[in-house]
Structures are given as structure tokens and as C-alpha cells.
Design an enzyme around this catalytic site. Structure first.
Site, PDB file in Angstrom:
ATOM      1  N   GLN A  77      -3.007  23.127  82.151  1.00 52.36           N
ATOM      2  CA  GLN A  77      -2.458  22.807  83.318  1.00 52.36           C
ATOM      3  C   GLN A  77      -1.954  24.162  83.441  1.00 52.36           C
ATOM      4  O   GLN A  77      -2.689  25.215  83.670  1.00 52.36           O
ATOM      5  CB  GLN A  77      -0.689  22.885  82.461  1.00 52.36           C
ATOM      6  CG  GLN A  77      -0.158  21.883  83.388  1.00 52.36           C
ATOM      7  CD  GLN A  77       1.433  22.842  83.463  1.00 52.36           C
ATOM      8  OE1 GLN A  77       2.356  23.521  82.504  1.00 52.36           O
ATOM      9  NE2 GLN A  77       2.719  22.105  84.018  1.00 52.36           N
ATOM     10  N   GLY A  86       4.867  32.517  79.909  1.00 52.87           N
ATOM     11  CA  GLY A  86       5.876  32.926  79.126  1.00 52.87           C
ATOM     12  C   GLY A  86       5.552  31.799  77.882  1.00 52.87           C
ATOM     13  O   GLY A  86       5.103  32.342  76.483  1.00 52.87           O
ATOM     14  N   GLY A  87       5.466  30.522  78.064  1.00 51.12           N
ATOM     15  CA  GLY A  87       5.504  29.384  77.332  1.00 51.12           C
ATOM     16  C   GLY A  87       4.705  28.047  77.798  1.00 51.12           C
ATOM     17  O   GLY A  87       4.591  28.286  79.325  1.00 51.12           O
ATOM     18  N   MET A  88       3.952  27.698  77.344  1.00 47.76           N
ATOM     19  CA  MET A  88       3.401  26.135  77.410  1.00 47.76           C
ATOM     20  C   MET A  88       3.980  25.007  76.316  1.00 47.76           C
ATOM     21  O   MET A  88       2.873  25.305  75.344  1.00 47.76           O
ATOM     22  CB  MET A  88       1.520  26.396  77.521  1.00 47.76           C
ATOM     23  CG  MET A  88       1.262  25.462  77.729  1.00 47.76           C
ATOM     24  SD  MET A  88       1.710  24.751  79.274  1.00 47.76           S
ATOM     25  CE  MET A  88       1.187  23.169  79.220  1.00 47.76           C
ATOM     26  N   GLU A  89       3.851  24.403  76.832  1.00 47.12           N
ATOM     27  CA  GLU A  89       5.001  22.982  75.946  1.00 47.12           C
ATOM     28  C   GLU A  89       3.667  21.636  75.434  1.00 47.12           C
ATOM     29  O   GLU A  89       3.488  20.898  75.309  1.00 47.12           O
ATOM     30  CB  GLU A  89       5.780  22.225  76.617  1.00 47.12           C
ATOM     31  CG  GLU A  89       5.463  21.801  77.818  1.00 47.12           C
ATOM     32  CD  GLU A  89       4.971  22.132  78.851  1.00 47.12           C
ATOM     33  OE1 GLU A  89       4.593  23.533  79.636  1.00 47.12           O
ATOM     34  OE2 GLU A  89       4.776  21.007  80.396  1.00 47.12           O
ATOM     35  N   ASN A  90       3.021  22.769  74.747  1.00 39.84           N
ATOM     36  CA  ASN A  90       1.435  21.405  74.202  1.00 39.84           C
ATOM     37  C   ASN A  90       1.858  20.884  72.820  1.00 39.84           C
ATOM     38  O   ASN A  90       2.894  21.075  72.404  1.00 39.84           O
ATOM     39  CB  ASN A  90       0.586  22.389  73.257  1.00 39.84           C
ATOM     40  CG  ASN A  90      -0.122  23.458  74.553  1.00 39.84           C
ATOM     41  OD1 ASN A  90      -0.192  22.725  75.257  1.00 39.84           O
ATOM     42  ND2 ASN A  90      -0.442  24.590  74.817  1.00 39.84           N
ATOM     43  N   HIS A 141      13.318  25.739  76.241  1.00 37.84           N
ATOM     44  CA  HIS A 141      12.353  25.306  77.619  1.00 37.84           C
ATOM     45  C   HIS A 141      11.858  24.642  76.806  1.00 37.84           C
ATOM     46  O   HIS A 141      12.085  23.471  77.643  1.00 37.84           O
ATOM     47  CB  HIS A 141      12.148  26.866  78.485  1.00 37.84           C
ATOM     48  CG  HIS A 141      11.154  25.925  79.828  1.00 37.84           C
ATOM     49  ND1 HIS A 141      11.790  25.865  80.370  1.00 37.84           N
ATOM     50  CD2 HIS A 141       9.867  26.090  80.369  1.00 37.84           C
ATOM     51  CE1 HIS A 141      11.441  25.807  81.742  1.00 37.84           C
ATOM     52  NE2 HIS A 141      10.407  25.522  81.072  1.00 37.84           N
ATOM     53  N   GLU A 142      10.601  24.887  76.213  1.00 40.61           N
ATOM     54  CA  GLU A 142       9.359  24.408  75.768  1.00 40.61           C
ATOM     55  C   GLU A 142       9.360  23.316  74.738  1.00 40.61           C
ATOM     56  O   GLU A 142       8.506  21.914  75.148  1.00 40.61           O
ATOM     57  CB  GLU A 142       8.724  25.577  75.169  1.00 40.61           C
ATOM     58  CG  GLU A 142       7.773  26.359  76.013  1.00 40.61           C
ATOM     59  CD  GLU A 142       8.108  26.482  77.868  1.00 40.61           C
ATOM     60  OE1 GLU A 142       7.004  25.361  77.720  1.00 40.61           O
ATOM     61  OE2 GLU A 142       7.268  27.057  78.607  1.00 40.61           O
ATOM     62  N   HIS A 180      10.194  20.104  77.046  1.00 40.29           N
ATOM     63  CA  HIS A 180       9.226  19.598  77.728  1.00 40.29           C
ATOM     64  C   HIS A 180       8.869  18.368  76.748  1.00 40.29           C
ATOM     65  O   HIS A 180       8.064  16.718  76.786  1.00 40.29           O
ATOM     66  CB  HIS A 180       9.085  20.535  77.688  1.00 40.29           C
ATOM     67  CG  HIS A 180       8.532  21.116  79.551  1.00 40.29           C
ATOM     68  ND1 HIS A 180       8.766  20.079  80.757  1.00 40.29           N
ATOM     69  CD2 HIS A 180       8.413  22.466  79.559  1.00 40.29           C
ATOM     70  CE1 HIS A 180       8.397  21.163  80.833  1.00 40.29           C
ATOM     71  NE2 HIS A 180       8.390  22.331  81.058  1.00 40.29           N
ATOM     72  N   GLU A 186      10.046  20.121  85.463  1.00 42.74           N
ATOM     73  CA  GLU A 186      10.516  21.528  85.000  1.00 42.74           C
ATOM     74  C   GLU A 186      11.729  21.362  85.612  1.00 42.74           C
ATOM     75  O   GLU A 186      12.170  22.171  85.014  1.00 42.74           O
ATOM     76  CB  GLU A 186      10.007  22.552  86.261  1.00 42.74           C
ATOM     77  CG  GLU A 186       8.115  22.693  85.199  1.00 42.74           C
ATOM     78  CD  GLU A 186       7.725  23.144  84.128  1.00 42.74           C
ATOM     79  OE1 GLU A 186       8.661  23.708  84.094  1.00 42.74           O
ATOM     80  OE2 GLU A 186       6.846  23.016  83.966  1.00 42.74           O
ATOM     81  N   ASP A 216      -1.646  24.588  91.132  1.00 46.70           N
ATOM     82  CA  ASP A 216      -1.630  25.920  91.083  1.00 46.70           C
ATOM     83  C   ASP A 216       0.044  26.916  91.661  1.00 46.70           C
ATOM     84  O   ASP A 216       0.845  27.750  91.080  1.00 46.70           O
ATOM     85  CB  ASP A 216      -1.722  27.304  89.839  1.00 46.70           C
ATOM     86  CG  ASP A 216      -2.584  26.453  88.440  1.00 46.70           C
ATOM     87  OD1 ASP A 216      -1.296  25.685  88.340  1.00 46.70           O
ATOM     88  OD2 ASP A 216      -3.528  27.346  88.228  1.00 46.70           O
ATOM     89  N   TYR A 260      11.632  24.206  89.388  1.00 42.76           N
ATOM     90  CA  TYR A 260      12.206  24.944  88.418  1.00 42.76           C
ATOM     91  C   TYR A 260      13.732  25.265  88.962  1.00 42.76           C
ATOM     92  O   TYR A 260      14.696  24.093  87.876  1.00 42.76           O
ATOM     93  CB  TYR A 260      11.695  26.638  87.651  1.00 42.76           C
ATOM     94  CG  TYR A 260      10.630  26.061  86.840  1.00 42.76           C
ATOM     95  CD1 TYR A 260      10.187  26.418  85.907  1.00 42.76           C
ATOM     96  CD2 TYR A 260       9.529  26.304  87.948  1.00 42.76           C
ATOM     97  CE1 TYR A 260       8.613  26.260  85.229  1.00 42.76           C
ATOM     98  CE2 TYR A 260       8.637  26.020  86.983  1.00 42.76           C
ATOM     99  CZ  TYR A 260       8.490  26.557  85.848  1.00 42.76           C
ATOM    100  OH  TYR A 260       7.129  26.429  84.653  1.00 42.76           O
ATOM    101  N   ARG A 306       1.040  38.629  81.266  1.00 42.60           N
ATOM    102  CA  ARG A 306       2.254  37.384  81.535  1.00 42.60           C
ATOM    103  C   ARG A 306       1.919  37.728  83.045  1.00 42.60           C
ATOM    104  O   ARG A 306       2.519  38.347  83.855  1.00 42.60           O
ATOM    105  CB  ARG A 306       3.419  37.666  81.451  1.00 42.60           C
ATOM    106  CG  ARG A 306       4.163  36.200  81.296  1.00 42.60           C
ATOM    107  CD  ARG A 306       5.465  36.827  80.554  1.00 42.60           C
ATOM    108  NE  ARG A 306       6.806  35.688  80.548  1.00 42.60           N
ATOM    109  CZ  ARG A 306       7.452  36.088  80.184  1.00 42.60           C
ATOM    110  NH1 ARG A 306       8.141  36.597  79.209  1.00 42.60           N
ATOM    111  NH2 ARG A 306       8.349  34.568  80.234  1.00 42.60           N
ATOM    112  N   LYS A 345       4.463  36.591  85.228  1.00 44.46           N
ATOM    113  CA  LYS A 345       5.685  36.321  85.948  1.00 44.46           C
ATOM    114  C   LYS A 345       5.966  38.015  86.105  1.00 44.46           C
ATOM    115  O   LYS A 345       6.356  38.942  87.056  1.00 44.46           O
ATOM    116  CB  LYS A 345       6.518  35.868  85.318  1.00 44.46           C
ATOM    117  CG  LYS A 345       8.288  36.348  85.290  1.00 44.46           C
ATOM    118  CD  LYS A 345       8.713  35.281  83.855  1.00 44.46           C
ATOM    119  CE  LYS A 345      10.116  36.120  83.948  1.00 44.46           C
ATOM    120  NZ  LYS A 345      10.950  35.008  82.771  1.00 44.46           N
TER     121      LYS A 345
END
Ligand code: BES
Ligand code: ZN
Length: 565
Positions: free
Chosen positions: A122, A255-259, A282-283, A286, A305, A360, A368, A520, A522
Site C-alpha cells: 500500500q 504501526g500496522g498494515m492490514e494484510n 484497527h488492523e 480492516h 480508514e 501516500d 482517519y 515508524r 509517525k
């Protein structure tokens, strides 16, 4: 039409993908083939997205041609198909600089002995490791065979279809096989390889991590199974079989990726007290909002999001109580206002114009938090029961489909007429009057003067406390609460950011080690931005970045290059 893809799925559409790849750590290259199975609608030209791929031969095609690369989109691969044929095989290898891959040397891992590779597709980075129609409007099923050096394990956001073979018979590496029976958009195709151990968390959930992290990870994520059941109770069945987590090395830029079936997560959420598991909520959310019902273009990113943050907070509310959910909502609203103040007006809208831009760039808190606030506002207008019923049918109606903001508008206007001024929310900047206004009683107490009893404070209260200091007395804060020694990544980040802002000397020596130990974005971005505001800070930022850059992910490198140069 998706402006971020060269492909023309309206003419020829990829339906199924077969990947056959060797993972070569010494050359930092993935090499092999992608076989694409096609639906032919019209014409005989298949256009694929690529970025930095070296294309070898293309089997079962009349001819092919790699076009000139665009700095944002990469290069189109135009393939002339044979009459009536419904598949082609592209032999290719990736660039060692592929934007969607991070190759880690052993010292960058927890165990320090084995290399590590992971993908981050992504938004439009899948094209840097697979030639495909890289638009979320196209969904494919896939099979994959991944060869890795002996002793390493490959994992994918997919079903494992081979055995658990870490050693091959020919001694030339082990092959791991996967299949993804549910159609997914390209940005959800994911692969990782490294020294990974697995621990079950529940019937259909578990965690992969490097061996030295597996105990801590299993402790931290113990509520995963309960979270799955919680979303199911509200919004219908989990449709992906298993839900596992993969703890990545600290350089993971998100932080995370919802694969699908396998969330990728930063190790910085392993706080030891489960206080940062909203990321798992959160993930996991998704799996409904995003992976099941998917944004058709990156201008519709808020559908992914905003819905996910809304569902995430509903999970927190049911599992940890309304206070916890309220705290997260207030933190979110505060951060949204702070970020929005620095954004141009066109970037304060939900349906964002990304012409000529990298998708991006649209990844601010607006999709969000403004997105979640819109849903919360509709919920308050129509009542929770009606809104939950609406969401449940929404996930059902659009399951395994990619939809636009216009599709959402049509549907919500039909099902829930006139609850809120939707056009204003979606196409205008800022937060409309009448927006839901999250409130936390716990935070009220945090705001009322110097705290007396903090023994039971949560991470969220500490964060709010720090962010509420107008003119922080850094020395007193540190003396009483020892923030410089915090082992909670969110609290330490917030503290170090304030230390840079205020020039609080005793904490500054921690800034370098922090920026070197995490990737990270963020955390990195705000601290580098703050450092660059003073001459001493600039020198510090440049010195730290010189030593850290090679260890950051290409995505984070691009962000910090823009700040430090
Ligand atoms: N899908 C996003 C991550 C993402 C967005 C990657 C856009 C690339 C482009 C993921 O679900 C996410 O939102 N992650 C957040 C954490 C979450 C708890 C808000 C992150 O990484 O900070
Ligand atoms: Zn998300």
C-alpha cells in the site's frame, strides 16, 4: 478510472495471479515469474504497472514493450496478447531499490543472525515487486511459491498450502506455498521472510515473531480472539479463515498494515501492558472495512480508514469499556485538529484530489479521524441500533467489491435519508457544525491541575496529560514521572518531541538512540521536523540521519529526505 494506474481493467482484467519467486538476500532481489490469468473484454493489449522491474521474456504473448517511467506511477508494461489467449507469464526481477521491499541485514533484526525481508504494497508499491494491474479497483485470487534460504520461513497474507518445510531436499533453499482463494486488491498482497516462530493465540489466531520476541508478542496480543468475536457480533462473520499477526523488525515504517489473514505490525506496540492494542483492533477491523469493502481509488481512502477507526473504537468500547473508547476518540480529535491546522484547505476534505500526487500524500489524519467522526455523527443522528444494522448490510452488500465515494453516497442516501449534511462532510474542508463531540471524564480529571494520584493512569491518560501541557515544566515532569526512562514507545515519543520543542537538555541524548532504533514514520517525521527548526537541532538531525538512513525503509527515507535536505 484510477489515475494512479496505467492499467485498463475495463478492457482486459487480471483475475488470478500465480507467483513463483526466489528470495535472494545477497543481491537483494526477488526473481522469477508472474503468470496472469485474464478476462478479455475488448482489444488485445494488456497494460501492467511496474516500477523498477527488469522484464525478461513474456511467455504466450505476441510482443511486449516497457514504456518510459513516470516518477510517481512507474513504467507501463504493454503486452500484445495472442488471439483468444487468456494468460501470459512475465519473467522478471526486482530492483535492489524497490520501493515496496525492505531488505534487512542481520544486525537490524532482534536475533542479529539472519536477514529479513518484508513487503509493503500500500498504496502503489506492489508494482515494484510484481507486474500487475496495481489499482484497488481490481481484485485477484493468487497462488504463490516462494523460495527462501534454508532455515528461514516465508509467510504471506494468504493460506499456507504446503507443509512446514524449512529445509529443502536439494539443499538449495526451502519452498513455501500459499493460496489466496478470496479476491484481493493488489495493495494487500504481502510477503515476509526471516527467522520466524509461531505461537497460537486462539482457535483461528496466532502470532509470528522472531524467537526472542515471541513470548512478549503472545502476551501483548492475547485479546486477539476476543476482538475477532467482538467485530463478528456487530458486523457479521470474519470471512478470511485465520487471523494472524506478524511482528516486524523496528524499521517497519507503519504501526500496522492490514494484510489479509496476516496483519503486519511494528514491535513498538509491544509495551508489556497491552496498552497499545488499539492497533490490533484497527488492523483487524480492516478485515471488514477495507479488505472486504475496498476503496476503488486512493481518493476514496477515507472509506477504508474512516470506517476502520469507527469500528476500532466500537471494539475498544465493547472489550475495554466506554471510558477507553472515549479517551481514544478525544486523543484522535485533538491530533486531527493539530494536524489539520497545518494542511492546505483541499487536503482537509475527505474525498481528496490527488491529481499529479503520490497517493501516500493523502495519508493524513483527515481520512482517519474526520472519516470516523462523520460515521459517529451519523450514528448519533439515527441511533446506534439503526446505524449498526446499516453497517452490517453495507459490509454484506459490497463484500469483496471495490467502491467509490459516490457508491457509498448512493447507498447511504437510500438507506439512511438525510441524517447529516454529507456533501459538506465529504467535499468541503474542516469539520461541519453539529459534528459529534467526543468527551472523556477521565481526561477532565487529567486536565485539572497537577495530578495527585497517577498510580492507575493508563497510557492514554499519560499521553493526554503530556499533550495538555501548554508551557511544560519539563524538569518537574521528568523528576516526578521519569518520562525520559519510559519504555512505552508512544509516551517516550511524545516526551522526546516535547524535549526537542522546549530544548530540555537532559532528555536530548535519548533522541538519537530513539531515532536510530525505530523506523515508524509517525515517530520519525514529527521529531525530525521539530529538530530542523533550530540551527543546533539541524546539526543534530543531520548527524543522526547520516547514521540511521540506511536502516530506514525506502518510504521513510523518502519522507525524511524531504525534511532534512
Ligand atoms: N493501512 C494503514 C497503513 C497505510 C496507509 C499504509 C496508507 C500505507 C498507506 C493501516 O491500517 C494504518 O492505518 N496504520 C496506522 C495504525 C493505526 C492504528 C491507525 C499506522 O500505521 O500508523
Ligand atoms: Zn488503517
Amino acid at each position: 478510472m484510477d489515475i494512479h494506474s496505467w492499467s485498463r481493467p475495463d478492457l482486459i482484467r487480471v483475475r488470478h495471479l500465480e507467483l513463483d519467486l526466489d528470495v535472494n538476500f545477497s543481491s537483494r532481489v526477488l526473481a522469477g515469474s508472474a503468470t496472469l490469468h485474464l478476462d478479455r473484454i475488448s482489444g488485445n493489449e494488456l497494460i501492467l504497472d511496474t516500477r523498477g522491474l527488469a522484464i525478461g521474456s513474456v511467455d504466450n504473448a505476441a510482443s511486449h514493450e516497457l514504456g518510459a517511467p513516470d516518477p510517481i506511477l512507474g513504467a507501463p508494461l504493454r503486452i500484445r496478447l495472442l488471439p483468444g489467449s487468456t494468460w501470459v507469464r512475465v519473467h522478471y526481477s526486482t530492483s535492489s531499490q524497490a520501493s515496496g521491499l525492505q531488505w534487512l541485514d542481520p544486525p537490524q533484526t532482534a536475533g542479529k543472525l539472519h536477514p529479513f525481508l518484508y513487503t509493503q504494497s500500500q498504496a502503489i508499491h506492489a508494482r515494484s515487486w510484481i507486474p500487475l494491474q496495481d489499482t484497488p479497483a481490481v481484485r485477484v485470487t493468487f497462488d504463490a511459491a516462494i523460495r527462501v534460504p534454508n532455515g528461514l520461513r516465508a509467510v504471506m497474507g494468504a493460506e499456507m498450502s504446503g507443509g512446514d518445510v524449512l529445509q529443502s531436499r536439494d539443499g538449495e533453499g526451502a519452498v513455501f506455498r500459499f493460496r489466496m482463494p478470496q479476491p484481493v486488491p493488489s495493495y494487500l498482497i504481502a510477503l515476509a521472510a526471516g527467522d520466524l516462530e509461531f505461537r497460537a493465540l486462539g482457535e483461528r489466531s496466532g502470532v509470528y515473531a522472531e524467537p526472542s520476541l515471541i513470548d512478549a508478542a503472545a502476551y501483548e496480543f492475547a485479546d486477539t480472539e476476543a476482538m475477532i468475536s467482538t467485530v463478528e457480533a456487530m458486523y457479521g462473520p470474519y470471512r478470511w479463515g485465520r487471523y494472524d499477526l506478524l511482528v516486524l523488525p523496528p524499521s517497519f515504517p507503519f504501526g500496522g498494515m492490514e494484510n489479509p489473514r496476516l496483519t503486519f505490525a511494528t514491535p513498538t506496540v509491544i509495551a508489556g501492558d497491552r496498552s497499545l492494542v488499539s492497533l490490533v483492533a484497527h488492523e483487524l477491523a480492516h478485515s471488514w472495512s477495507g479488505n472486504l469493502v475496498t476503496n476503488a481509488t486512493w481518493s476514496d481512502f477515507w472509506l477504508n480508514e474512516g470506517f476502520t477507526v469507527y469500528v476500532e473504537r466500537r471494539v475498544l468500547e465493547r472489550l475495554y469499556g466506554p471510558d477507553r473508547a472515549a479517551m481514544e476518540a478525544v486523543l484522535g480529535r485533538r491530533q486531527l485538529d493539530a494536524e489539520m491546522a497545518g494542511l492546505r484547505e483541499p487536503d482537509r476534505v475527505l474525498h481528496i484530489d490527488l491529481s499529479g500526487r503520490d497517493p501516500d500524500d493523502g495519508c493524513t489524519l483527515v481520512p482517519y479521524e474526520k472519516g470516523a467522526l462523520l460515521l459517529r455523527t451519523i450514528e448519533q443522528a439515527v441511533g446506534r441500533e439503526r446505524f449498526d444494522a446499516f453497517l452490517r448490510t453495507y459490509f454484506d452488500r459490497f463484500a469483496f467489491r471495490s467502491i467509490t465515494t459516490a457508491d457509498f453516497l448512493d447507498y447511504v442516501r437510500r438507506e439512511l435519508p438525510n441524517p447529516v449534511p454529507l456533501d459538506e462532510w465529504i467535499f468541503h474542508p474542516g469539520i461541519p457544525a453539529g459534528a459529534a463531540d467526543p468527551h472523556s471524564h477521565a481526561f477532565e480529571r487529567v486536565e485539572s491541575g497537577w495530578p495527585a494520584d497517577t498510580a492507575a493512569w493508563s497510557t492514554q491518560e499519560w499521553l493526554h496529560f503530556l499533550r495538555s501541557q501548554d508551557r511544560p515544566d519539563m524538569a518537574r515532569l521528568d523528576r516526578e514521572f521519569h518520562f525520559t526512562e519510559s519504555r512505552n514507545s508512544e509516551i517516550l515519543f511524545q516526551w522526546l518531541l516535547m524535549a526537542v520543542k522546549t530544548g530540555y537538555q537532559p532528555a536530548l541524548p535519548q533522541v538519537g538512540p530513539f531515532l536510530k532504533s525505530v523506523g515508524r514514520r509517525k515517530f520519525l517525521k514529527p521529531i525530525y521536523i521539530e529538530l530542523m527548526k533550530t540551527p543546533e537541532g539541524q546539526a543534530m538531525a543531520r548527524a543522526i540521519y547520516r547514521e540511521s538512513r540506511a536502516g530506514y525503509h525506502p518510504i521513510a527515507q523518502a519522507t525524511i529526505d524531504g525534511i532534512v535536505s
